[in-house]
Design a protein around this motif. Structure first.
Motif, short mmCIF file in Angstrom:
data_model
loop_
_atom_site.label_atom_id
_atom_site.label_comp_id
_atom_site.label_asym_id
_atom_site.label_seq_id
_atom_site.Cartn_x
_atom_site.Cartn_y
_atom_site.Cartn_z
N ALA A 44 -9.97 -1.70 1.70
CA ALA A 44 -9.38 -2.59 0.71
C ALA A 44 -10.27 -3.79 0.45
O ALA A 44 -10.29 -4.34 -0.65
N VAL A 98 -1.40 4.76 -4.60
CA VAL A 98 -1.83 5.00 -3.22
C VAL A 98 -0.58 5.18 -2.37
O VAL A 98 0.33 4.35 -2.41
N THR A 122 -4.00 7.65 3.75
CA THR A 122 -3.46 7.44 2.41
C THR A 122 -4.16 8.37 1.42
O THR A 122 -5.33 8.71 1.60
N THR A 137 -4.42 9.03 -3.03
CA THR A 137 -4.19 8.36 -4.30
C THR A 137 -3.87 9.41 -5.34
O THR A 137 -4.66 10.33 -5.55
N ASN A 181 -8.12 8.75 1.86
CA ASN A 181 -8.99 7.65 1.45
C ASN A 181 -9.84 7.13 2.60
O ASN A 181 -11.03 6.84 2.45
N ALA A 218 -3.10 1.46 -7.43
CA ALA A 218 -4.35 0.76 -7.19
C ALA A 218 -4.77 -0.03 -8.43
O ALA A 218 -4.44 0.34 -9.55
N GLY A 257 -8.55 9.16 -5.53
CA GLY A 257 -9.09 8.24 -4.52
C GLY A 257 -10.60 8.34 -4.47
O GLY A 257 -11.32 7.32 -4.43
N LEU A 279 -4.66 -4.23 -1.22
CA LEU A 279 -3.69 -3.28 -0.68
C LEU A 279 -3.71 -3.26 0.85
O LEU A 279 -4.71 -3.55 1.48
N GLU A 310 -13.71 -1.88 -1.38
CA GLU A 310 -13.62 -1.08 -2.60
C GLU A 310 -12.75 -1.86 -3.60
O GLU A 310 -11.55 -2.02 -3.39
N PHE A 314 -9.17 -0.95 -4.64
CA PHE A 314 -8.10 -1.01 -3.64
C PHE A 314 -7.84 -2.44 -3.18
O PHE A 314 -7.10 -2.66 -2.22
#
Lengths: 550, 433
Positions: free
Chosen positions: A524, A480, A472, A474, A338, A545, A384, A533, A527, A530
């Motif tokens: 985070a 995630v 990370t 997804t 990600n 997510a 992701g 997070l 986006e 996300f």
């Protein structure tokens, strides 16, 4: 909460009273309060066999000892897991397990992670009084499938493998043959242990009866260290442990990564992993790893170091951008983390506005799928990319065939390829690309291993493999999960996000992330999917997510 | 006490296995009575409870009580299973019943099936009982033709279908849950309890499993009344049962005696005494899994469940094995150990590994390579198996070892003293010696 919530019962274990949900087995209840009851046949993912009798405990008011894997806690029950009577029985059961065991520990690959060894040291520790010959069994070091070796005399007949093949893989290759102490685990006649999940039996075998052909004799278990990660082989994102060895490079044929083992996550993969995933790590220590940044002039590749390669790439990309006739395209990879995808999106749109993003989830792998674990999408992070708007669902993002049309029309001046080996894809995706790549004035390749596609690139950046960087991914359902950095990238390779950041800097931008975690913090923030997070929140179990549609 | 002739009277009637002959001798009147008088299941169960009829396969559990465990509110099929897998060494009474009085068993089956509302009955018969199988099969056909089995029995609207399943020769399949596994098509492995079969048995449905002899007494209990039957025996051990006497007696055979009869009478009177005027040495009272009795114990004990329990033995299957003074107790135990080792199903560790271990030690002792220490090891191994296994086979294998060595220690020491503790083991098996 629903009204059907389980009743709680009060049970005394070893002198202390605890409350447990009704229906909990004594073994699990004890485990939850830190009391380990030894066992061979019990496995939380399989049905109860009650056969090894190692987990016998004393329950007051019951004349016989009871197996704790089968008996459930009850109100007012008083249980002793470690009094003299239980200890004596446990020692007796251990002695029985060893009656016909060959004791070939020095040459057994399970050594160091063998429950018979461990339990002997913890609960046995007696001097053998066995003066009889042992029952000789038929198969030793016998290959029963592509990945699994069988040794019948080491087997303690716990039947975990048999139950796995019946209940989990549902492939039913294994059975217990004969009777009494002549019993043997074996594959049924004319069968092979070749289900897509076959090697899980190695993990659940408590002794050295079932061993991994790939790992066997490569190194000793006690030389290995372990780190948590996520299997990169498909969009399920099975939780795994990476077992590696850095201190003894002469072991395991010089490979750092020795094996992958499944790590229990009841939301994702239970206790299992498929064979495709399990053996998907070989590329990490392969001879064809790209070890340094390469610049190809007159067909000859030369390691220029990152500085020169980045400057050259930046200059060439800027030149291409200056031309009004052609576009720059970036082939985004659903195998990138990600963090890398996020930077890719920002660096190119900020430094080279108008850059065309291209996305493909095609892989060279067979699109196998079943209702156990395997998913058709063989990328770890398609979801992701989707959540960040990097897939062809968004109108600005092209598919691979749209890109090819543009290339053939001479509209692409530069192509930055992340990880994809376009020419190595199945025919429907790769057709025509070998020539198409020749028609692009500048091809930059960022990846881990040399491939036919990288051979066509003028500039090549060595990227760290999933085990060499933090990041990370997804999974298909929007979970995630963190892939830890297990060891340093090979030679000069750098984590993908770092390469993209450096390229952004070379292009004149200002990007100063110090870690993948920092990138993720920004991700985070920016986006929406996300939002909220963080690495801390994701933890070892992953976190789904927001707005993730299945 | 004289013999009683409840089941055994059919042993003496010619062609008693035929329906016509059986009916001429009062057969099917109990079943007819229960069906036509429309007895409630509870009435049947209470009658059997009152008779003190106990499970005669070996465990001695009160039959009526067992039937009462079947959940009344269960929806879906329930099953009655007849355990005809008679395979405890020294036991041969059920074979006599099935060959001579198959309809008596079937009549008992009808009554028991009605008491638990079972529509399907499985008779799991020992594979080697070829003759009994054919006799039973013909009897079922006869009974179906007469309208006593199958659909609408005795015109009552009840249906009872009896199926026969032949075992493949494993001793363990006589253990009730292993029998169910085998019947379900799986390897004959005992199942974990709880749940008990009465709640979750065959194909996961409530199931009652009874021995052939137990069920064969049911029509007699109904016919003659529970008080009569209970009155034959002693307190808590109702009625009579079939004693199968084998070994060193002049008249081996099956004798039907009231419970509580002195063993002395069985051996010396009914079975004709010890062969060739020799003296008694030991008796195994109820199949090889029961602890052995010395001559002294055997001469004193009465044949009922409680009297034998008082001297730490069991009436078991009432397969009485008589051994005279010429018997080598070490060889007998070795043979018994080898049997249990061979027949251990191998599912759980103590029995799988322990029975083989004991058998190999015994073979070594018999071969003259034993040591005193072996005897204590054997006692210890037996105690490690006993009570720690899934099913009673572990206990069955351990009890003879303990009782033989404790009661005949001199003989074992005499045999075991020759060897050296360091001798690895004899390379010769007992057969080769």
């Amino acid at each position: 909460m629903s009204g059907k919530e389980k009743k709680t019962v009060k049970t005394v274990i070893d002198g202390k009273e605890y409350a447990f949900p009704q229906g909990t087995t004594i073994l699990e209840a004890a485990k939850s309060v830190g009391i380990e009851i030894p066992h061979f046949c019990y496995h939380p993912g399989l049905s109860i066999a009650g056969a090894c009798r190692m987990c016998l405990v004393e329950i007051e008011k019951m004349p016989k000892l009871q197996i704790s894997c089968h008996m459930t806690v009850d109100d007012g029950m008083v249980i002793h897991t470690n009094n003299e009577r239980v200890k004596k029985a446990r020692k007796a059961m251990l002695e029985f397990h060893l009656v016909n065991h060959p004791l070939d520990c020095p040459v057994c690959d399970q050594g160091g992670e063998c429950n018979l060894q461990i339990y002997y040291m913890m609960h046995g520790n007696y001097i053998s009084r066995l003066r009889e010959n042992k029952v000789k069994k038929t198969k030793k070091a016998f290959q029963i499938g592509p990945h699994v070796m069988l040794d019948q005399e080491r087997c303690v007949l716990c039947s975990r493998c048999v139950r796995f093949c019946q209940e989990i893989s549902k492939s039913n290759e294994l059975g217990i043959f004969q009777r009494g102490d002549r019993e043997e685990i074996d594959v049924f006649p004319d069968m092979q242990l070749n289900s897509p999940y076959s090697a899980n039996v190695v993990d659940i075998c408590p002794v050295g009866a079932l061993l991994d052909k790939d790992f066997r004799f490569k190194t000793r278990a006690w030389y290995l260290e372990s780190a948590d990660s996520i299997c990169p082989r498909c969009s399920r994102g099975c939780n795994i442990e990476i077992h590696y060895n850095l201190n003894r490079p002469w072991k395991n044929e010089g490979r750092r990564l020795a094996r992958l083992k499944p790590r229990c996550n009841l939301e994702v993969n239970d206790w299992w992993v498929c064979d495709e995933g399990r053996y998907s790590f070989k590329f990490i220590d392969d001879d064809n790893r790209i070890e340094g940044p390469l610049v190809r002039t007159d067909g000859k590749a030369r390691n220029t170091g990152f500085k020169e390669a980045l400057e050259l790439a930046a200059e060439s990309l800027r030149n291409s951008a200056a031309s009004t006739d052609v576009e720059i395209a970036v082939l985004v990879s659903p195998r990138a983390a990600n963090e890398e995808l996020y930077l890719l999106k920002h660096v190119f749109s900020e430094q080279l506005p108008g850059t065309r993003l291209v996305f493909s989830s095609a892989t060279p792998f067979e699109p196998t799928e079943d209702d156990i674990l395997r998913k058709k999408d063989k990328n770890s992070n398609t979801r992701g990319a989707e959540l960040m708007g990097l897939t062809p669902d968004s109108a600005q993002v092209w598919s691979l065939s749209e890109l090819k049309d543009a290339v053939l029309a001479g509209e692409i001046g530069a192509l930055y390829i992340c990880y994809h080996d376009i020419t190595g894809l199945p025919e429907e995706f790769s057709a025509g690309w070998a020539e198409a790549l020749e028609r692009i004035p500048l091809v930059v390749y960022q990846g881990t291993n040399t491939c036919p596609t990288s051979e066509k690139a003028q500039i090549i950046f060595p990227a760290a493999a999933f085990a060499e960087r933090e990041g990370t991914v997804t999974n298909f359902e929007g979970r995630v999960q963190i892939q830890q950095k297990v060891f340093e990238p090979l030679s000069e390779a750098l984590p993908g996000w770092q390469i993209i950041q450096s390229l952004g800097v070379a292009l004149g931008g200002s990007y100063e992330y110090e870690s993948a975690e920092e990138v993720f913090a920004d991700l985070a923030k920016n986006e929406p999917a996300f939002a909220g997070l963080s690495y801390e929140k994701i933890g070892s179990g992953g976190f789904v997510a927001k707005d993730a549609k299945a | 006490m004289p013999q009683v002739k409840l089941i055994s009277r059919f042993f003496e009637i010619e062609n008693s296995h035929r329906l016509r002959v059986y009916e001429e001798n009062g057969g099917y009147s109990a079943a007819r009575k229960v069906v036509t008088e429309n007895w409630e299941p509870d009435k049947i169960i209470n009658t059997v409870k009152a008779s003190n009829l106990r499970g005669l396969g070996g465990a001695g559990f009160p039959a009526g009580v067992k039937w009462g465990f079947v959940p009344k509110d269960h929806e879906g099929p329930k099953y009655l299973v007849v355990n005809a897998d008679e395979s405890e060494p020294g036991t041969f009474k059920d074979r006599h019943v099935m060959i001579n009085a198959p309809h008596l068993l079937l009549e008992g089956v009808i009554i028991a099936a009605l008491s638990i509302a079972a529509k399907d009955v499985y008779i799991y018969i020992r594979g080697e009982y070829w003759e009994a199988y054919h006799v039973l099969e013909r009897a079922i056909k006869e009974a179906e033709k007469a309208g006593y089995l199958g659909k609408n029995i005795f015109g009552s609207g009840h249906s009872i279908k009896v199926h026969i399943h032949r075992g493949a020769g494993a001793y363990i399949c006589g253990e009730e849950t292993a029998l169910l596994s085998s019947l379900e098509g799986f390897k004959g492995w005992p199942k974990l309890k709880p749940p008990f079969p009465a709640v979750k048995g065959l194909f996961s449905m409530p199931t009652i499993i009874n021995n052939v002899e137990t069920l064969s007494y049911v029509p007699i209990v109904i016919e003659k009344g529970p008080e009569y039957f209970a009155g034959l025996g002693v307190e808590r051990s109702g009625g009579a049962r079939l004693f199968g006497v084998s070994g060193h007696v002049n008249r081996p055979g099956v004798y039907e005696l009231p419970l509580g009869t002195p063993m002395r009478e069985l051996i010396h009177e009914h079975a004709g005494g010890i062969r060739e005027g020799r003296s008694l040495k030991a008796v195994i009272p109820g199949g090889t899994s029961c602890p052995v009795l010395t001559a002294e114990e055997a001469e004193k004990v009465n044949l009922d469940f409680d009297s034998l329990a008082e001297i730490d033995s069991m009436l078991g299957s009432a397969g009485v094995i008589v051994m005279d003074e010429t018997t080598d107790m070490v060889k007998v135990l070795c043979r018994i150990c080898k049997f249990y080792s061979f027949e251990s199903c191998g599912q759980c560790t103590p029995c799988r590994e322990g029975t083989g271990w004991m058998a190999r030690i015994m073979e070594r002792i018999v071969s003259g390579n034993g040591h005193y220490q072996d005897l204590d090891d054997l006692l210890d191994i037996a105690s490690m198996i006993g009570g720690n296994t899934i099913c009673p086979l572990g206990d069955a294998a351990a009890l003879p070892v303990t009782s033989f060595i404790k009661k005949f220690r001199d003989e074992f020491e005499a045999k075991a003293s020759a060897g050296s503790i360091t001798a690895a083991s004899s390379r010769l098996s007992a057969e080769e010696l």
